[in-house]
Design an enzyme around this catalytic site. Structure first.
Site, short mmCIF file in Angstrom:
data_model
loop_
_atom_site.label_atom_id
_atom_site.label_comp_id
_atom_site.label_asym_id
_atom_site.label_seq_id
_atom_site.Cartn_x
_atom_site.Cartn_y
_atom_site.Cartn_z
N GLU A 64 0.75 -0.95 0.10
CA GLU A 64 -0.13 0.02 0.51
C GLU A 64 0.88 1.29 -0.64
O GLU A 64 0.14 2.42 0.30
CB GLU A 64 -0.75 0.16 1.30
CG GLU A 64 -1.76 -1.36 1.00
CD GLU A 64 -3.07 -1.39 0.40
OE1 GLU A 64 -3.38 -0.03 0.32
OE2 GLU A 64 -3.18 -2.10 -0.26
N HIS B 61 -4.80 1.59 7.05
CA HIS B 61 -3.10 1.95 6.66
C HIS B 61 -2.96 3.18 7.51
O HIS B 61 -3.24 2.90 8.76
CB HIS B 61 -3.47 3.08 5.55
CG HIS B 61 -3.59 2.82 4.12
ND1 HIS B 61 -4.19 3.09 2.99
CD2 HIS B 61 -3.40 1.64 3.01
CE1 HIS B 61 -4.19 2.41 2.44
NE2 HIS B 61 -4.03 1.92 2.05
N CYS C 6 -3.02 11.44 3.66
CA CYS C 6 -3.03 10.59 2.46
C CYS C 6 -2.33 11.47 2.04
O CYS C 6 -2.78 10.93 0.22
CB CYS C 6 -4.90 10.37 2.87
SG CYS C 6 -5.32 9.01 3.60
#
Length: 447
Positions: A174, A249, A370
């Site tokens: 990720e 995450h 993000c």
């Protein structure tokens, strides 16, 4: 040689919409089917970029990807003209249309993992594109990301680009959202901290409700590709219990800069051992870890997730202190704001807060952290970056005007099948590649 942590923020794409595509991301599923405002979303992101650039931070811009991804639909058996493909998929596979129209590439923390030249054996900056295997709408980003990054970091003397790991369950990766770096001056060697959710080839603790997207094997592969010293690398398992509470995450529960690690007390499995290991490795660099651990009693995991307290940007200031960039939701939550107010009034390293309205991104599950890819560069490497992507007052004005010209101010699912939206997007992106001097990075430009 001086070093800098440069933030490369993703521009929100023209098809930004709320589809609830990301199981495990509670904001994404909560706001499914709401009406979005792509124009406002892009402007909110640009305002954050400009504010940080105005404070003196190095700030770059990464473009959105082409959406809807017609080429992906053709690989899945849809045929005819682009208009026919859109009509067919809207009629027969509407969720698929939503997935190939996702603007999720705005969250560039998932674009790649980046290791600075100070940490790599060959003295170059290494990028590995994230395969984002766990979610289809994200996995389709990797192909274009592998073209975009070399168009920005386009000097082989300084930059090494690795393609995504094989897109299989064993190697789910990720990107930088599960990666931190801890040390002193940016241009000096540091400890790289890879955080994973599960082991693919071994048994161990795993979440039961939501998927663990990152594997230890993927993190280890990236570390090898980047030629990292094992003595300065740690692999840490995220607490499965917090994944089951929506921490999909690690950047939803922890953030770092230089020698400071700001995290929730429940972020990591075997947290005491983890911190001891990091302290020991940092001592080898004559650095001392400053560990700011937020107690569950003061801020619950649920509040941390709903406000994205840790999905913040921790930025080093010229006076040696640190600035925390947080979303408006953190200020709106009484317990989180109380904690933050006490934090900055104390004698710790974080002494300033900056609050930003990023609600369009937040409702889809992405906060300040993000939206940016951190890239540590020295002077020579910074000079080698495509200069047209670095935010200046003039570029900010140009991009704002570009958004005003091309973006819609409301979007619903039914709009995704509109062939005019596809053409609007291609026209806008074609113009953007000229603004940012990227060349033909999009499939429609190369075909």
């Amino acid at each position: 040689m001086a070093g800098y942590e440069v933030n490369f923020d993703g521009l929100v794409g023209l098809t930004h919409h709320y589809a609830g595509l990301s199981f495990g991301n509670e904001a994404s599923t909560t706001h499914q089917n709401h009406t979005s405002n792509p124009r406002l979303a892009a402007k909110q992101g640009l305002l954050k970029m400009k504010a940080l650039a105005d404070l003196g931070y190095k700030q770059g811009v990464l473009p959105p990807q082409e959406r809807p991804a017609i080429g992906v639909l053709r690989k899945l058996g849809f045929s005819g003209s682009d208009e026919q493909v859109l009509s067919d998929v809207a009629r027969n596979a509407p969720r698929l249309l939503s997935a190939v129209s996702s603007a999720s590439s705005m969250w560039t923390a998932n674009a790649a993992t980046v290791s600075p030249s100070a940490d790599s054996a060959d003295g170059r900056v290494h990028f590995t594109v994230a395969n984002l295997h766990n979610k289809f709408h994200r996995a389709i980003e990797a192909e274009t990301t592998a073209v975009l990054l070399p168009a920005v970091f386009n000097n082989h003397r300084h930059f090494v680009h690795h393609n995504a790991l094989p897109s299989v369950t064993l190697l789910g990766d990720e990107g930088a959202a599960n990666h931190n770096r801890l040390g002193g001056e940016y241009a000096s060697p540091a400890i790289q901290m890879f955080v994973y959710g599960r082991q693919g080839m071994e048994s161990g603790a795993v979440p039961g409700r939501y998927p663990a997207r990152q594997t230890r094997e993927a993190s280890q592969a990236v570390a090898r590709l980047h030629q990292l010293d094992p003595k300065r690398t740690v692999f840490v398992q995220q607490n499965p219990a917090v994944i089951d509470q929506g921490v999909f995450h690690n950047d939803v529960i922890a953030v770092s800069n230089r020698n400071v690690l700001f995290h929730h007390e429940l972020a990591f499995l075997s947290s005491t051992q983890v911190m001891d290991d990091i302290r020991c490795k940092m001592a080898g660099l004559e650095q001392q870890l400053v560990n700011i651990e937020v107690p569950e009693a003061e801020v619950s995991v649920a509040d941390a997730v709903s406000t994205y307290l840790f999905n913040s940007q921790l930025l080093h200031k010229a006076n040696g202190k640190m600035l925390l960039v947080i979303p408006q939701e953190s200020q709106d939550n009484p317990s989180v704001w109380r904690y933050l107010s006490e934090l900055v009034s104390g004698d710790g390293p974080i002494d300033e807060l900056r609050v930003f309205d990023l609600r369009e991104s937040m409702r889809n599950g992405g906060g300040p952290a993000c939206l940016r890819l951190r890239v540590v560069l020295n002077d020579a490497e910074l000079q080698a970056v495509n200069s047209r992507v670095m935010l200046t007052p003039a570029l900010f004005v140009t991009l704002n005007n570009w958004v005003d010209q091309h973006y819609r101010d409301h979007l619903q699912f039914k709009d995704l099948a509109d062939p005019h939206l596809l053409q609007e997007g291609r026209q806008a992106l074609d113009e953007l590649t000229r603004i940012l001097n990227l060349g033909p990075v999009y499939p429609f430009q190369r075909n």
